[in-house]
Design a protein around this motif. Structure first.
Motif, mmCIF file in Angstrom:
data_model
loop_
_atom_site.group_PDB
_atom_site.id
_atom_site.type_symbol
_atom_site.label_atom_id
_atom_site.label_comp_id
_atom_site.label_asym_id
_atom_site.label_seq_id
_atom_site.Cartn_x
_atom_site.Cartn_y
_atom_site.Cartn_z
ATOM 1 N N CYS A 26 0.843 -1.209 0.000
ATOM 2 C CA CYS A 26 0.000 0.000 0.000
ATOM 3 C C CYS A 26 0.871 1.249 0.000
ATOM 4 O O CYS A 26 0.576 2.237 -0.684
ATOM 5 C CB CYS A 26 -0.921 0.007 1.215
ATOM 6 S SG CYS A 26 -2.235 -1.230 1.174
ATOM 7 N N LYS A 30 1.616 2.688 -5.759
ATOM 8 C CA LYS A 30 1.569 2.366 -7.188
ATOM 9 C C LYS A 30 0.242 2.777 -7.823
ATOM 10 O O LYS A 30 0.148 2.953 -9.036
ATOM 11 C CB LYS A 30 1.771 0.856 -7.384
ATOM 12 C CG LYS A 30 3.134 0.340 -6.973
ATOM 13 C CD LYS A 30 4.189 0.688 -7.993
ATOM 14 C CE LYS A 30 5.508 0.001 -7.668
ATOM 15 N NZ LYS A 30 6.559 0.322 -8.660
ATOM 16 N N ASN A 31 -0.788 2.905 -7.012
ATOM 17 C CA ASN A 31 -2.120 3.159 -7.557
ATOM 18 C C ASN A 31 -2.528 4.634 -7.552
ATOM 19 O O ASN A 31 -3.652 4.959 -7.893
ATOM 20 C CB ASN A 31 -3.164 2.347 -6.774
ATOM 21 C CG ASN A 31 -3.017 0.853 -7.025
ATOM 22 O OD1 ASN A 31 -2.850 0.428 -8.157
ATOM 23 N ND2 ASN A 31 -3.059 0.070 -5.960
ATOM 24 N N SER A 33 -2.625 8.545 -8.844
ATOM 25 C CA SER A 33 -2.758 9.043 -10.217
ATOM 26 C C SER A 33 -1.550 9.838 -10.681
ATOM 27 O O SER A 33 -1.405 10.098 -11.880
ATOM 28 C CB SER A 33 -4.013 9.926 -10.326
ATOM 29 O OG SER A 33 -3.929 11.013 -9.413
ATOM 30 N N THR A 83 -3.107 5.954 0.705
ATOM 31 C CA THR A 83 -3.076 4.493 0.861
ATOM 32 C C THR A 83 -4.443 3.904 1.154
ATOM 33 O O THR A 83 -4.662 2.709 0.949
ATOM 34 C CB THR A 83 -2.128 4.079 1.999
ATOM 35 O OG1 THR A 83 -2.640 4.567 3.255
ATOM 36 C CG2 THR A 83 -0.725 4.627 1.772
ATOM 37 N N PRO A 259 0.439 -2.887 -10.622
ATOM 38 C CA PRO A 259 -0.255 -2.441 -9.412
ATOM 39 C C PRO A 259 -1.191 -3.494 -8.824
ATOM 40 O O PRO A 259 -1.587 -3.398 -7.666
ATOM 41 C CB PRO A 259 -1.035 -1.215 -9.877
ATOM 42 C CG PRO A 259 -1.252 -1.436 -11.348
ATOM 43 C CD PRO A 259 -0.035 -2.167 -11.828
ATOM 44 N N GLY A 260 -1.569 -4.500 -9.613
ATOM 45 C CA GLY A 260 -2.486 -5.538 -9.128
ATOM 46 C C GLY A 260 -1.959 -6.922 -9.439
ATOM 47 O O GLY A 260 -0.834 -7.086 -9.933
#
Length: 451
Positions: A26, A30-31, A33, A83, A259-260
């Motif tokens: 977390c 990475k997630n 924008s 996060t 990211p996933g």
């Protein structure tokens, strides 16, 4: 560093020792924008300088600030927003270092002394990349610039003067060691690398050395997969071809920056019958993780993540521990040197003002005198040299007192010199530039275009 400048060096972070992989992934941000540095530059005005370091095993925020408490509070608020975790979920996993302890920690990290695998060399490149990004986003200044240059030279010295980097041990190496423990021997086995970055390349080298007979490489960018596969006489695939790859392989090492999850339970389950329940081992060294944990629930499928490598790593530390003691001594020596430089930041404006005042007086009086005399150019040059030499000799003792007395007596030395020479009635001079303070000797560590 109590008598140093008002700015403090702060490090807030978590690593493989303090936080589980689900928290670390977390914090890798990475997630989000936009780049984490862009967020910090905009939303953390309390920090004058910022560097963001994110690796498989750690996430750290290296800051320079005059208000440490408020800076840390604001940073935690930003982390809650980015996060999606509440403070209570991650606060116990955080560590915090300030000033001398922060400098020591960064030196140890870059030298491989704080890594999951003692002495692993990849971390230095990751620190350099974090610095490159910070320079690109203009979030560094004189203190972090100097600190990072010194960090690189300390790590280089540790590598040169100790055997801390001997015996190929890294996360990739540990992954292959784990595969050997599982199979006993890797001869005749097929291995699949998911991801074609530096970690995958290192894993490929170790796999070939361990006897793997066939290498498959799957990557989002097919050209990079082809490049790596050709180097090891393997076969390249795109990520959309993963099910086909999984039918043929025995060992899968994943290290993408996705990211996933790249490999899911739904992807693997339909393959079990076609594989005739042959064992399949996933070694996931990516953060965030590439393999969905539920894959481990399937029959004859075994998933190990980066935290599972700790046991393997421990077995490879023995030969490096003695060298680590020598490395720690080098780090302590360099911490003291950096601390001395940081303290002199507070002395420098006074030294600069003292020299400027003396030079102004010298030039003013020299012009008066030379204007009344009929001298040849050679004679004028001789008098110029004489007055410069007199000024240097006269200033030697007060400057030495500032540099040495400052450390013993705190700010009293600065106050005393400024009063004696009436410096506060003069322009104190601008703050020193990074180039003036750091010198050119370390400029080779980072390309000049970064400055």
């Amino acid at each position: 560093m109590e008598n140093g400048p008002k700015e403090k060096i702060l490090i807030l972070g978590l690593n493989h020792r303090t936080a589980p992989v689900e928290v670390r992934e977390c914090f890798a941000l990475k997630n989000v924008s936009e780049h984490p540095l862009a967020i910090l530059k905009r939303e953390l005005p309390e920090a004058e300088e910022v560097l963001f370091l994110s690796t498989c095993n750690r996430v750290e925020f290296i800051l320079v600030s005059k208000t440490s408490d408020q800076t840390l509070k604001s940073l935690k608020e930003i982390l809650v927003r980015t996060t999606g975790l509440e403070v209570a979920r991650f606060e116990d996993h955080l560590y915090f270092y300030e000033n001398r302890d922060a400098v020591r920690h960064l030196f140890r990290v870059a030298s491989g002394l704080d890594s999951l695998v003692l002495g692993e060399p990849q971390i230095l490149g990751q620190v350099k990349e974090a610095y490159r990004e910070a320079v690109e986003y203009r979030t560094t200044g004189p203190i972090l610039n100097r600190l990072l240059h010194k960090t690189f030279s300390v790590a280089k010295r540790v590598r040169t003067e100790t055997g801390i980097g001997s015996h190929a041990v890294s996360v990739s190496y540990a992954a292959v060691e784990l595969a050997k423990k599982i199979f006993g021997s890797l001869k005749g086995r097929t291995a699949l690398l998911v991801g074609a970055g530096e970690m995958a390349e290192l894993a490929a080298q170790h796999l070939i050395s361990a006897g793997v007979s066939r290498m498959l490489v799957a990557n989002r960018t097919l050209s990079r997969a082809i490049e790596l596969a050709e180097r090891f006489r393997g076969k390249a695939y795109g990520l959309e071809e993963l099910p086909e790859c999984l039918l043929e392989t025995d060992i899968v090492i994943t290290s993408t920056g996705a990211p996933g999850y790249v490999i899911t339970r739904d992807m693997v389950k339909p393959l079990l019958r076609k594989r005739r329940l042959r064992p399949l081992f996933f070694i996931d060294i990516a953060v965030p993780r590439d393999v969905e944990p539920a894959v481990n629930e399937l029959e004859n499928i075994y998933v190990f993540d980066i935290d599972d490598l700790k046991q393997v790593v421990e077995e490879n530390l023995g030969r490096r521990k003695q060298e680590a003691l020598r490395a720690e001594k080098i780090v302590e020596e360099e911490v003291l040197k950096f601390e001395r430089w940081l303290r002199e930041l507070a002395v420098y404006p006074t030294i600069k003002a003292l020299r400027e005042k003396a030079e102004a007086i010298r030039r003013r009086e020299l012009e008066k005198t030379l204007g009344r005399l009929d001298l040849s150019p050679e004679e004028k040059e001789a008098i110029e040299t004489l007055t410069e030499s007199l000024i240097q000799k006269l200033l030697h003792d007060p400057i030495s007192y500032l540099k040495s007395g400052y450390h013993r007596e705190g700010r009293e030395a600065i106050v005393t010199v400024r009063r004696i020479f009436n410096l506060d009635q003069e322009e104190p001079g601008s703050s020193p530039t990074f180039e003036e303070l750091s010198g050119a000797e370390e400029a080779t560590e980072i390309p000049k275009k970064w400055h």
